[in-house]
Design an enzyme around this catalytic site. Structure first.
Site, mmCIF file in Angstrom:
data_model
loop_
_atom_site.group_PDB
_atom_site.id
_atom_site.type_symbol
_atom_site.label_atom_id
_atom_site.label_comp_id
_atom_site.label_asym_id
_atom_site.label_seq_id
_atom_site.Cartn_x
_atom_site.Cartn_y
_atom_site.Cartn_z
ATOM 1 N N LYS A 102 6.421 -4.334 -10.631
ATOM 2 C CA LYS A 102 6.124 -3.967 -12.018
ATOM 3 C C LYS A 102 5.682 -2.509 -12.106
ATOM 4 O O LYS A 102 6.181 -1.741 -12.923
ATOM 5 C CB LYS A 102 4.991 -4.894 -12.505
ATOM 6 C CG LYS A 102 4.686 -4.846 -13.957
ATOM 7 C CD LYS A 102 3.485 -5.721 -14.303
ATOM 8 C CE LYS A 102 3.656 -7.191 -13.940
ATOM 9 N NZ LYS A 102 2.581 -8.033 -14.490
ATOM 10 N N ASN A 127 -3.991 -14.037 -25.042
ATOM 11 C CA ASN A 127 -3.926 -12.614 -25.368
ATOM 12 C C ASN A 127 -2.484 -12.096 -25.445
ATOM 13 O O ASN A 127 -2.111 -11.413 -26.396
ATOM 14 C CB ASN A 127 -4.740 -11.826 -24.323
ATOM 15 C CG ASN A 127 -4.775 -10.350 -24.656
ATOM 16 O OD1 ASN A 127 -4.841 -9.970 -25.819
ATOM 17 N ND2 ASN A 127 -4.699 -9.513 -23.645
ATOM 18 N N LYS A 182 -3.368 -8.818 -6.586
ATOM 19 C CA LYS A 182 -3.770 -9.850 -7.549
ATOM 20 C C LYS A 182 -4.956 -10.608 -6.975
ATOM 21 O O LYS A 182 -5.089 -10.729 -5.751
ATOM 22 C CB LYS A 182 -2.621 -10.836 -7.788
ATOM 23 C CG LYS A 182 -2.732 -11.584 -9.096
ATOM 24 C CD LYS A 182 -2.316 -10.662 -10.227
ATOM 25 C CE LYS A 182 -2.147 -11.334 -11.548
ATOM 26 N NZ LYS A 182 -1.303 -10.507 -12.419
ATOM 27 N N HIS A 184 0.824 -1.208 0.000
ATOM 28 C CA HIS A 184 0.000 0.000 0.000
ATOM 29 C C HIS A 184 0.863 1.265 0.000
ATOM 30 O O HIS A 184 0.404 2.309 0.439
ATOM 31 C CB HIS A 184 -0.927 0.000 1.215
ATOM 32 C CG HIS A 184 -1.913 -1.130 1.199
ATOM 33 N ND1 HIS A 184 -1.783 -2.259 1.978
ATOM 34 C CD2 HIS A 184 -3.029 -1.319 0.462
ATOM 35 C CE1 HIS A 184 -2.786 -3.086 1.729
ATOM 36 N NE2 HIS A 184 -3.559 -2.538 0.812
ATOM 37 N N HIS A 185 2.080 1.158 -0.507
ATOM 38 C CA HIS A 185 2.910 2.373 -0.520
ATOM 39 C C HIS A 185 2.347 3.402 -1.488
ATOM 40 O O HIS A 185 2.696 4.569 -1.432
ATOM 41 C CB HIS A 185 4.371 2.036 -0.866
ATOM 42 C CG HIS A 185 4.558 1.637 -2.295
ATOM 43 N ND1 HIS A 185 4.125 0.422 -2.795
ATOM 44 C CD2 HIS A 185 5.100 2.294 -3.341
ATOM 45 C CE1 HIS A 185 4.405 0.371 -4.084
ATOM 46 N NE2 HIS A 185 4.995 1.485 -4.440
ATOM 47 N N LYS A 200 -3.277 -2.507 -7.509
ATOM 48 C CA LYS A 200 -3.684 -2.825 -8.880
ATOM 49 C C LYS A 200 -3.204 -4.198 -9.286
ATOM 50 O O LYS A 200 -2.069 -4.583 -8.981
ATOM 51 C CB LYS A 200 -3.052 -1.760 -9.811
ATOM 52 C CG LYS A 200 -3.508 -1.803 -11.216
ATOM 53 C CD LYS A 200 -4.774 -1.018 -11.429
ATOM 54 C CE LYS A 200 -5.365 -1.227 -12.804
ATOM 55 N NZ LYS A 200 -6.078 -2.512 -12.934
ATOM 56 N N THR A 221 -0.412 -5.593 -23.436
ATOM 57 C CA THR A 221 0.665 -6.393 -22.835
ATOM 58 C C THR A 221 1.566 -6.959 -23.936
ATOM 59 O O THR A 221 2.800 -6.858 -23.857
ATOM 60 C CB THR A 221 0.088 -7.517 -21.954
ATOM 61 O OG1 THR A 221 -0.882 -6.951 -21.080
ATOM 62 C CG2 THR A 221 1.174 -8.195 -21.130
ATOM 63 N N SER A 271 -3.664 0.098 -18.404
ATOM 64 C CA SER A 271 -4.706 0.136 -17.363
ATOM 65 C C SER A 271 -4.660 1.472 -16.628
ATOM 66 O O SER A 271 -5.693 2.046 -16.273
ATOM 67 C CB SER A 271 -4.492 -0.985 -16.334
ATOM 68 O OG SER A 271 -5.061 -2.188 -16.790
HETATM 69 N N1 GLU Z 1 -2.945 -8.945 -15.230
HETATM 70 C C1 GLU Z 1 -2.080 -8.010 -15.855
HETATM 71 C C2 GLU Z 1 -0.672 -8.114 -15.271
HETATM 72 O O1 GLU Z 1 -0.306 -9.130 -14.717
HETATM 73 C C3 GLU Z 1 -2.644 -6.600 -15.862
HETATM 74 C C4 GLU Z 1 -2.822 -5.945 -14.541
HETATM 75 C C5 GLU Z 1 -3.561 -4.622 -14.597
HETATM 76 O O2 GLU Z 1 -3.794 -4.112 -15.674
HETATM 77 O O3 GLU Z 1 -3.898 -4.138 -13.527
HETATM 78 O O4 GLU Z 1 0.135 -7.245 -15.399
#
Ligand code: GLU
Length: 478
Positions: A100, A239, A112, A70-71, A76, A200, A369
């Site tokens: 990431k 995808n 996640k 939560h920094h 996401k 992606t 995103s």
């Molecule tokens: N599931 C994708 C990932 O592993 C997208 C995550 C997102 O867009 O929040 O990066």
């Protein structure tokens, strides 16, 4: 499968592997052990079960949402729909999201989700029930919201699932102006953004193109500079894999091998990605494709064929000590999350290879995103306010230059110069800029840190330093 507790959590080591990479990278930083521990740990792990009606009875569904850090807010990350999902995997994937986002300078913490089902075994109506109920469970615990935690697609989910989540969230939060920012990867018609679906894969292709453009790095691993003519094998035609293969072909690479779970195909002269994709759609298998010179029933054999670049774009744990010795590629570009184990990575570098790490290579999805979330919060599509203004300004300029010089442009030249940027063009240019800048940031760290071993370590070092600064700015750490 062995389990390590009474509730059947499989004995996995994916989160442990991510922590192993982290601990190693941490030795190249100067942070306090407590701060490093805070960065590394999963802050919140929510495990829940709920029933759905199936046939004449009920079925209990296992599900998770993990908020790793939560920094930054919101957190996401995607939601994975897979029979293989378990707590260890969701924790590892949430942690990777944190690093990431830091690497590509997207201001989110990592999260996640996972739903332990094989989507193929459920009707569309059942999948909708599961997704809506999953969303309600997140709402009940404050695990979703545009400023809290924002899900997205992952393995086994897509725009359809995201639209169910958006609708459920909006319904349960009547009047919330920013409700559509509670989930990304939505269909365009439901305030999604152009270019998100392919983001992606496009990002993976840009990452590879950037990496192979650096002549001195390529020389070290025995490759020539430039993407043109590079032979690529892609694992996974989902995808990420499909779009990686498609854009790599567009950039001039030759896709020589494609692997899916039912088998693999190879042709040293190149495969037509789109027609392989259509063949698989029509027949249900990658095998039997007329343009293939070789076929492998054992899909893993496909990874071991001659090529320059291997793109694992399916699942974690694909390249291990067991098969790394047989991999012929010089570069592994990780489209999937966690496809290479730490032991396999060390062995690959030992034999002169190079790995473009997952948390950078596949960050294009979360980057776009982020653009979608910004669009949702600002309630306006990119380009809407300035496109025509830009076109008029350009037109005035062209008219003036034509008047002064007496040179008249033809209609193609004129429209190329005059045209204002569309949402898709802005998204793609923002994505490209992000991927290129981030690659060179990682490479700089790699070049400037004594005794550093891999690009992954360099990526981790950069991420750890940025997250540490966030904690320091929050006043959490001195
Ligand atoms: N599931 C994708 C990932 O592993 C997208 C995550 C997102 O867009 O929040 O990066």
């Amino acid at each position: 499968m062995t389990t390590n507790n009474s509730v059947g959590v499989p004995d996995n080591h994916f989160f442990g592997d991510v922590c192993k990479f982290f601990d190693h990278a941490a030795t190249f930083t100067k942070h306090d052990a407590g701060l490093l521990d805070q960065i590394k740990s999963c802050n919140s792990v929510y495990r829940f079960r709920f029933p759905i009606r199936k046939g004449n009875g009920f079925e209990v569904i296992d599900a998770w949402r993990v908020e790793h850090s939560h920094h930054q807010s919101p957190t996401k990350g995607g939601i994975r729909y897979s029979e293989m999902v378990n707590e260890d995997e969701v924790m590892a994937l949430a942690a990777l999201m944190t690093y990431k986002c830091a690497i590509v300078n997207v201001p989110f913490g990592g999260a996640k989700g996972g739903i332990k089902i094989n989507p193929k075994n459920y009707t569309v109506g059942e999948l909708e029930n599961i997704t809506r109920r999953y969303t309600v469970e997140l709402i009940k615990k404050n695990f979703i919201g545009p400023s809290i935690d924002v899900p997205a697609p992952d393995y086994g989910s897509g725009e359809r699932e995201m639209s169910w989540i958006a609708d459920t969230y909006a319904t349960m939060n009547p009047g919330q102006l920013d409700a559509m920012g509670a989930v990304t990867g939505k269909p365009i018609a439901l305030q999604g953004i152009a270019g998100r679906r392919e983001a992606t894969g496009r990002g993976v292709a840009i990452a590879i193109r950037e990496c192979v453009s650096v002549g001195e790095d390529m020389q070290k691993i025995g490759l020539t500079a430039g993407i043109s003519g590079k032979r690529v094998i892609v694992q996974g035609l989902g995808n990420v894999g499909y779009h990686s293969a498609k854009f790599l072909t567009e950039f001039g690479a030759i896709v020589v091998g494609l692997c899916e779970y039912e088998g693999a195909i190879y042709n040293a002269d190149g495969l037509d990605v789109e027609s392989v994709f259509q063949h698989r759609k029509a027949t249900g298998s990658i095998l039997g494709y007329a343009g293939a010179k070789r076929e492998f029933i054992d899909s893993m054999e496909g990874l071991e064929q001659p090529c320059d670049i291997l793109v694992p774009a399916a699942l974690e744990n694909q390249i291990t000590s067991a098969n790394i010795g047989k991999i012929q590629a010089k570069i592994i570009a990780e489209g999937a999350n966690g496809p290479t184990t730490p032991e396999a990575e060390a062995a690959f570098y030992q034999k002169g290879g190079l790995i473009i790490p997952d948390m950078y290579a596949n960050a294009g999805g979360v980057t776009v995103s982020y653009f979608e979330w910004l669009k949702n919060l600002s309630h306006v599509a990119f380009g809407r306010m300035n496109r025509r203004f830009e076109e008029n300004s350009n037109l005035n300029l062209v008219n003036m230059v034509e008047g002064i010089t007496g040179v008249a442009l033809n209609s193609v030249q004129r429209s190329t110069i005059v045209k204002g940027a569309s949402e898709l063009e802005l998204v793609n240019s923002g994505l490209e800029d992000t991927m290129i800048r981030s690659y060179h940031e990682i490479r700089e760290t790699f070049m400037n840190t004594e005794k550093i071993d891999t690009l992954r370590t360099a990526a981790f070092v950069g991420a750890i330093n940025k997250i540490a600064v966030s904690y320091q700015n929050l006043g959490v750490w001195p």
